[in-house]
Motif scaffolding. Structure first.
Motif, PDB file in Angstrom:
ATOM      1  N   LYS A 128       0.854  -1.186   0.000  1.00 55.64           N
ATOM      2  CA  LYS A 128       0.000   0.000   0.000  1.00 55.64           C
ATOM      3  C   LYS A 128       0.894   1.241   0.000  1.00 55.64           C
ATOM      4  O   LYS A 128       1.979   1.229   0.585  1.00 55.64           O
ATOM      5  N   PRO A 129       0.437   2.323  -0.623  1.00 58.13           N
ATOM      6  CA  PRO A 129       1.237   3.545  -0.617  1.00 58.13           C
ATOM      7  C   PRO A 129       1.073   4.313   0.688  1.00 58.13           C
ATOM      8  O   PRO A 129       0.028   4.224   1.352  1.00 58.13           O
ATOM      9  N   ILE A 130       2.112   5.071   1.004  1.00 58.54           N
ATOM     10  CA  ILE A 130       2.093   5.840   2.239  1.00 58.54           C
ATOM     11  C   ILE A 130       2.795   7.176   2.011  1.00 58.54           C
ATOM     12  O   ILE A 130       3.825   7.241   1.348  1.00 58.54           O
ATOM     13  N   GLY A 131       2.189   8.234   2.511  1.00 55.89           N
ATOM     14  CA  GLY A 131       2.764   9.564   2.440  1.00 55.89           C
ATOM     15  C   GLY A 131       2.939  10.140   3.826  1.00 55.89           C
ATOM     16  O   GLY A 131       2.409   9.609   4.811  1.00 55.89           O
ATOM     17  N   PHE A 132       3.681  11.245   3.908  1.00 48.39           N
ATOM     18  CA  PHE A 132       4.030  11.803   5.207  1.00 48.39           C
ATOM     19  C   PHE A 132       3.780  13.315   5.234  1.00 48.39           C
ATOM     20  O   PHE A 132       4.163  14.039   4.308  1.00 48.39           O
ATOM     21  N   VAL A 133       3.156  13.749   6.322  1.00 47.32           N
ATOM     22  CA  VAL A 133       3.020  15.165   6.640  1.00 47.32           C
ATOM     23  C   VAL A 133       3.742  15.362   7.965  1.00 47.32           C
ATOM     24  O   VAL A 133       3.387  14.736   8.970  1.00 47.32           O
ATOM     25  N   SER A 134       4.763  16.195   7.968  1.00 49.65           N
ATOM     26  CA  SER A 134       5.574  16.360   9.180  1.00 49.65           C
ATOM     27  C   SER A 134       5.580  17.813   9.621  1.00 49.65           C
ATOM     28  O   SER A 134       5.361  18.733   8.821  1.00 49.65           O
ATOM     29  N   TYR A 135       5.849  17.996  10.891  1.00 51.22           N
ATOM     30  CA  TYR A 135       5.902  19.361  11.437  1.00 51.22           C
ATOM     31  C   TYR A 135       6.894  19.390  12.587  1.00 51.22           C
ATOM     32  O   TYR A 135       7.195  18.366  13.203  1.00 51.22           O
ATOM     33  N   GLY A 136       7.408  20.561  12.843  1.00 53.39           N
ATOM     34  CA  GLY A 136       8.378  20.708  13.928  1.00 53.39           C
ATOM     35  C   GLY A 136       9.019  22.077  13.895  1.00 53.39           C
ATOM     36  O   GLY A 136       8.416  23.051  13.428  1.00 53.39           O
ATOM     37  N   GLY A 137      10.271  22.131  14.351  1.00 55.91           N
ATOM     38  CA  GLY A 137      11.010  23.383  14.368  1.00 55.91           C
ATOM     39  C   GLY A 137      11.660  23.636  13.027  1.00 55.91           C
ATOM     40  O   GLY A 137      11.033  23.504  11.977  1.00 55.91           O
ATOM     41  N   ILE A 138      12.928  23.943  13.064  1.00 58.05           N
ATOM     42  CA  ILE A 138      13.619  24.322  11.833  1.00 58.05           C
ATOM     43  C   ILE A 138      13.695  23.166  10.835  1.00 58.05           C
ATOM     44  O   ILE A 138      13.731  23.377   9.622  1.00 58.05           O
TER      45      ILE A 138
END
Length: 214
Positions: A128-138
């Motif tokens: 199955k395909p998988i994507g990523f949404v990431s968040y954080g500091g710099i």
């Protein structure tokens, strides 16, 4: 004068062969990875889900890991309490055609809550395909994403190339959770979802023709 006639049933059949049948929407599970107190994850997840849900090629299921409590001690015969927690998520992962993980970066990697979810499952991720949404500091959470790519490769999932990342995320959204300048992030989300849709349809069709060999 030569007059050519066409059998209407034959012509209709030919047109049907040239026109692809409508595809059922892909079931996209969006996994909110953080269960940390005071987490920023709901802001980012809500922003992303609103974009994915606006498309006709996906139906969206948001899985919030704050609603589960999976232990890090794995077992082939989990007790009733753990089976209850797995019952909240396992069938939803199995039903999904594709995944997007919304993750922060903790100490250059991703949350333990997400690792527990991943390690309690195997077949649910495969092919199955998988994507990523990431968040954080710099870094925008990108180091967490790079670790996740290695993990999901082992599980036979297909990680798409493009991601959505929010650098210094807290400053990008207002008090109502609205992105202050969403055009760039929206473009990135569209590109990633387009890739997930392509892989999701390709893999779903392939698995309907033959079992995955992994």
């Amino acid at each position: 004068m030569n007059i050519t006639t066409h059998d209407s049933a034959t012509e209709t059949s030919r047109r049907s062969a040239r026109t692809p049948a409508p595809q059922a929407p892909l079931k996209l599970a969006v996994i909110m990875a953080s269960n940390r107190e005071g987490r920023f994850g709901p802001v980012v997840s809500d922003w992303f889900v609103s974009r994915a849900a606006g498309r006709t090629d996906f139906t969206v299921d948001l899985i919030d890991l704050a609603d589960t409590d999976l232990p890090t001690a794995l077992s082939f015969s989990p007790p009733v309490s753990v089976r209850g927690q797995l019952g909240k998520v396992t069938h939803r992962l199995a039903d999904a055609d594709a995944f997007v993980i919304v993750t922060p970066e903790y100490n250059h990697s991703y949350p333990a809550s997400l690792k527990a979810l991943i390690d309690w499952h195997f077949d649910e991720w495969r092919a199955k395909p998988i994507g990523f949404v990431s968040y954080g500091g710099i870094s925008g959470g990108l180091r967490a994403v790079e670790h996740l790519r290695q993990v999901f490769a082992e599980l036979h999932a297909v990680a798409v190339r493009d991601t959505v990342s929010f650098h210094n995320a807290g400053a990008l959204f207002d008090d109502q959770g609205r992105h202050r300048d969403p055009s760039g992030a929206a473009t990135a989300a569209t590109a990633m979802l387009d890739q997930i849709a392509w892989w999701g349809l390709a893999l779903r069709d392939a698995k309907s023709a033959r079992a995955y060999a992994g």
